[in-house]
Scaffold this motif. Structure first.
Motif: not given
Lengths: 413, 268, 310
Positions: B59-66, B223-224
């Motif tokens: 949850l703190s990974n910015p690429s997951l949020w993106a 894709i992530w």
């Protein structure tokens, strides 16, 4: 049903007509990047950053602490320059070339190995780099500064143009699981090329892997050069028809032994970790990651010789963020980055100052990773029909055939 | 029509049916279990320990949020397009006979019946020929294409259940076409549209094949996950991402199923 | 009842126009859809067909846009034929296995489940579909690996010999479970099973109870009833389900790279040609093969009424 077939006929006719008329040049704006005149270094000064830069690279080359917090050379760059880094990993040089060519103006940089770099230069996909704008270029290893895979005289003015900034180089090792080899390190590539019984008493059948990029044919050639000197192989990337066929035969023989062809470094790590594979040609990167969890995973440098890769950061002709790209290229030569990356990937830095004083790499790191062996390594280059020489009599098998034949070998033919 | 009349299935059948359900779910159970695994690289069974730290990492990974933002954006746009086009087509097809009517039903089905690579590479080719660079819009266009059929099927089924007399009655009472549409047809369609839209959204959210070919540099959630599938030292993070996807799609799909329950029961 | 005169606003005039000219209303309804499907989708398929008539240059790898049949001709090379046949056989095997596994649950749902149970079971069947195909695939890898749960379970039961025997069988086996077609087959069946269960259930729901009752009244045994009445009536559902399982297997490129012995399947070949080699023309040629197979299958199955159950 009849109506449908009428429509199908109509569409097919349309298609045929369109295909026939489709031969137009000047393909700007069609998504494939074919620039007009790439021979001039475009950028004359580095302005303000555009806010982002996108880089195609090998897995593990652009780290921001995701895999291991100690290895992060991206966050500081982003903080210093304001250019956010996006990274697309590719697993083979072919993928890199395809991505750059089809990128449609999306990617700025690529860390191209020698078998991709010339293809990118010839097709005009990358632009010459103005090395005067890269301060640290003077620190680059003299072996690399004018290397033929990135310095090419494209405009025939007598001096070569630099098409990129050297990044790292290294070679393909023979990685093995010492729990199986029980202290007897394999000294020859025969454990992956020929059926043998491994020190644990079982055959190597189905327990070895091979790289699934077509450039691996050169590794077969290196093996044959040592074991079958009558073939007369000198340069494993310049193979005439007989030598090429012999290499393919060896690879077909290897096909029976291979459990899986590895394509993705992380999948190979998984396979070795699960005990599915015990020996394979590999990059020091996989060895490092596995060894960190379990010291049984080691590598050796077989006596027949090794193939290697020297990677250059190259810039797309239509790079959307040229200023950030130049900033990254300068940053890529940063001493700490070079040392950290060399420690992480198991490579040798382009900036030799990084060999000393780096905690992660240690002072012996460069030697361990092969610094002294530069001249013995057969670096990846794209095979060409002219055998890299001006002798009209010699004819070699060009790369596209390497690809189609290797895919067939993997498929079992 | 098959309706429950009170008899019971043989024990063999019940066992077999139950077995299939177990088959479907025990890998999912494992996925959830391993999201709590203390091991970061290799997974052994049974897992040596349990921890919740991967949730924090993910949850703190910015690429997951993106990736989540992109997935939601693309799915929303695709669903809206599919809703509009799907219902228009359904309205045209369900009652009037015209040349090519059968063909339309067939063509609408194609994007989902043909392999994803066909749609993916076909769209990629035409984007290349037309010179359109990859962007969120190319993705949305690609997704909308196979979402149309879902809305279409739902709306056609609903139209078939709707008595044509209602619209006639409405016209007889003096309503204009537009008023009929707004006050009579639309309310009847509402739940079908909602159900179709929800299913289309969920389909777009988890799609990976067509997305790979039409996405260029962007990352949707699948894709992530694809990029990180084998990353050592962070393995359970993909499991966490999967749980996120399950949770995010469970409630909408539940709602969609409840809304279309009646159609299935009457076997339309 | 007297209709009060109403002001003829523009909305009323427009809808009046459409009422008098139903074809223009039809056209307006159809236009966006036709444009979308016709131009974007069918147009894309055509452009893919066009790409197949072009070729890739040898050294630079750029696409030469000159008409040639050579690219389509390459499909006939033995290695490429292998890929097509291999994929086709796997798709067929997976479809059959899915049909067999789907039937018990679908039959139970259609015939014996209460209304509430049915809704629950629908959800049970559908939920796996919305939970990341990739992670479910990876879950099987974790199950089938040497240190995974399958081996753990088999060791407890003393059944390792079974696995070893399977691995020895010529085509299906391999050096380890993960590196065999067997694992790939199981993974495919698992992933596509819900796609088969739903249409079969929909078809079975339409089997009138009266048929089954009449059959047993006439003295037929349950198995006979099943074979001669239920199965033929379920056929549209089976075919509809197999459309999905077949086409999904035909186009998949992710699973064969996780399981198996690097034998290429059609989806992987396409993916490799596009992403690795940049030979979009050859990729388009392969894709056309997949398309022809599926369109043929669709046209045949249309007649059996399978589309009603989709």
């Amino acid at each position: 049903m009849k109506k449908l077939s009428r429509w199908l006929v109509a569409f097919s006719t349309l298609a045929l007509i369109a295909a026939g008329c489709g031969g137009d040049e000047g393909e700007d704006g069609d998504g494939t990047a074919v620039p007009t005149d790439p021979d001039e270094a475009r950028v004359t000064e580095v302005g303000d950053g555009e806010g982002e830069v996108s880089i195609i690279s090998w897995a593990g080359y652009i780290e921001r602490g995701d895999t291991d917090p100690a290895f992060d050379w991206v966050t500081q760059f982003e903080a210093d320059t304001g250019c956010a880094v996006t990274n697309k990993t590719a697993n083979t040089s072919d993928e890199m070339v395809a991505l750059m060519q089809e990128g449609g103006g999306q990617y700025d940089l690529v860390t191209a190995s020698g078998d991709a770099s010339l293809r990118l230069i010839e097709s005009g996909t990358v632009q010459p780099v103005n090395v005067d704008l890269i301060e640290s270029y003077d620190l680059v290893d003299p072996n690399l500064t004018d290397a033929p895979w990135h310095t090419v005289d494209t405009d025939d003015d007598g001096t070569g143009e630099h098409y990129g900034v050297p990044y790292q180089w290294g070679y393909n090792v023979l990685m093995y699981n010492d729990a199986i080899f029980q202290g007897e390190a394999p000294t020859s590539w025969n454990v992956v090329f020929e059926e043998t019984t491994l020190p644990d008493g079982e055959s190597n059948q189905g327990r070895v892997q091979a790289y699934d990029g077509a450039i691996y044919i050169a590794d077969a050639a290196v093996y044959l050069r040592a074991h079958n000197p009558e073939l007369g192989i000198t340069d494993p990337y310049a193979l005439n028809r007989d030598q090429f066929d012999a290499a393919l035969d060896l690879l077909r023989q290897q096909r029976e032994l291979v459990g899986r062809y590895w394509h993705d470094a992380f999948v190979q790590i998984d396979d070795f970790g699960n005990g599915e594979a015990v020996a394979s040609s590999s990059w020091p990167f996989q060895r490092n990651v596995l060894a960190a969890e379990n010291p049984d995973f080691k590598s050796s440098t077989p006596e027949e010789g090794v193939t290697g890769w020297a990677d250059t950061t190259m810039m797309h002709t239509d790079a959307p963020h040229p200023n950030c790209a130049y900033m990254w290229m300068e940053w890529s030569l940063n001493e700490k980055l070079q040392g950290d990356l060399a420690a992480w990937f198991g490579t040798v830095p382009a900036n030799l100052a990084a060999c000393e004083g780096n905690e992660l790499l240690t002072d012996e790191g460069c030697a361990t990773n092969g610094l002294g062996d530069f001249d013995q390594i057969e670096f990846w280059r794209t095979p060409q029909a002219d055998c890299f020489d001006d002798d009209e009599a010699t004819e070699c098998v060009p790369y596209l055939e390497w690809v189609t034949q290797y895919v067939a070998v993997i498929g079992g033919r | 029509m098959a309706r429950w009349t009170g008899d019971r299935a043989g024990s063999g059948l019940r066992l077999a049916a139950f077995g299939v359900v177990v088959f479907l779910y025990f890998p999912l159970a494992l996925i959830i279990l391993y999201a709590f695994n203390t091991q970061s690289a290799l997974f052994t069974f049974p897992p040596p320990g349990l921890t919740t730290r991967w949730f924090e990492v993910a949850l703190s990974n910015p690429s997951l949020w993106a990736a989540l933002r992109l997935s939601v954006t693309v799915a929303t746009i695709a669903t809206v397009i599919a809703l509009v086009i799907g219902s228009l087509l359904a309205a045209a097809v369900y009652r009037t006979r015209f040349f090519g009517r059968e063909a339309i039903s067939f063509v609408v089905l194609l994007p989902i019946a043909l392999p994803g690579i066909v749609t993916g590479i076909a769209l990629r080719s035409s984007f290349a020929i037309a010179g359109v660079p990859f962007s969120t819009w190319t993705l949305a266009v690609a997704h909308a294409t196979f979402c149309i059929v879902i809305v279409y099927n739902n709306v056609v089924a609903r139209f078939r259940r709707m008595s044509p007399n209602i619209t006639e009655a409405s016209a007889d009472l003096g309503a204009t076409g537009w008023q009929t549409f707004r006050h009579v047809v639309l309310p009847n369609l509402a739940t079908a549209l909602l159900a179709g839209g929800i299913l289309a959204f969920a389909l777009s959210f988890d799609e990976v094949v067509v997305t790979t070919f039409t996405a260029g540099n962007q990352q949707t959630v699948p894709i992530w996950i694809f990029e990180r599938l084998f990353r050592p030292r962070q393995r359970p993070v993909t499991n966490v991402a999967a749980i996120l996807v399950i949770v995010l799609t469970f409630v909408p799909v539940l709602i969609a199923q409840l809304l279309t329950r009646e159609e299935r029961q009457t076997g339309s | 009842m007297q209709m009060t005169a109403r002001r003829r606003g523009p909305a009323a005039r427009i809808s009046g126009f459409f009422h008098r000219h139903p074809w223009s209303k039809l056209t307006l309804l159809l236009l966006p859809g036709l444009l979308w499907l016709g131009v974007i989708y069918l147009g894309s398929l055509v452009s893919m067909l066009i790409y197949g008539f072009w070729s890739q240059e040898e050294f630079t790898g750029l696409i030469a846009r000159d008409f040639t049949l050579g690219t389509y001709g390459k499909l006939l090379e033995p290695a490429h034929r292998d890929i097509i046949i291999r994929t086709f056989v796997m798709a067929a095997a997976v479809s059959v296995a899915c049909a067999v596994l789907a039937f018990p649950l679908a039959y139970y749902m259609a015939r014996y489940a209460t209304s509430r149970m049915k809704t629950v079971l629908y959800l049970v069947v559908i939920m796996p579909l919305w939970s990341s195909y990739l992670v479910r695939a990876l879950a099987w890898r974790q199950i089938l690996t040497n240190e995974g749960i399958m081996n753990w379970g088999l060791e407890r039961l003393g059944l390792e010999g079974v696995v070893r025997a399977i691995l020895q069988t010529p085509i299906i086996g391999g050096p380890s479970v993960i590196q065999s077609y067997f694992a790939l087959f199981i993974a495919f069946v698992y992933l596509w099973l819900p796609f088969m269960i739903l249409p079969v259930e929909a078809a079975l729901e339409r089997v009138p109870r009266s048929y089954l009752e009449a059959s047993s009244d006439l003295g037929a045994r349950p198995w006979f009833t099943f074979r001669r009445i239920v199965l033929p009536l379920a056929k549209p559902g089976l075919i509809a389900g197999s459309i999905f399982t077949f086409s999904l297997t035909l186009g998949d490129f992710i699973l064969p790279s996780i399981f198996g012995q690097s034998q290429l399947f059609l989806g992987q070949e396409v993916f490799q040609q596009v992403g690795v080699i940049g030979n979009t023309p050859l990729a388009a040629a392969f894709t056309l093969v997949a398309m022809i197979i599926m369109v043929g299958y669709l046209l045949v199955s249309r007649r059996t009424g399978a589309f009603e159950t989709l």
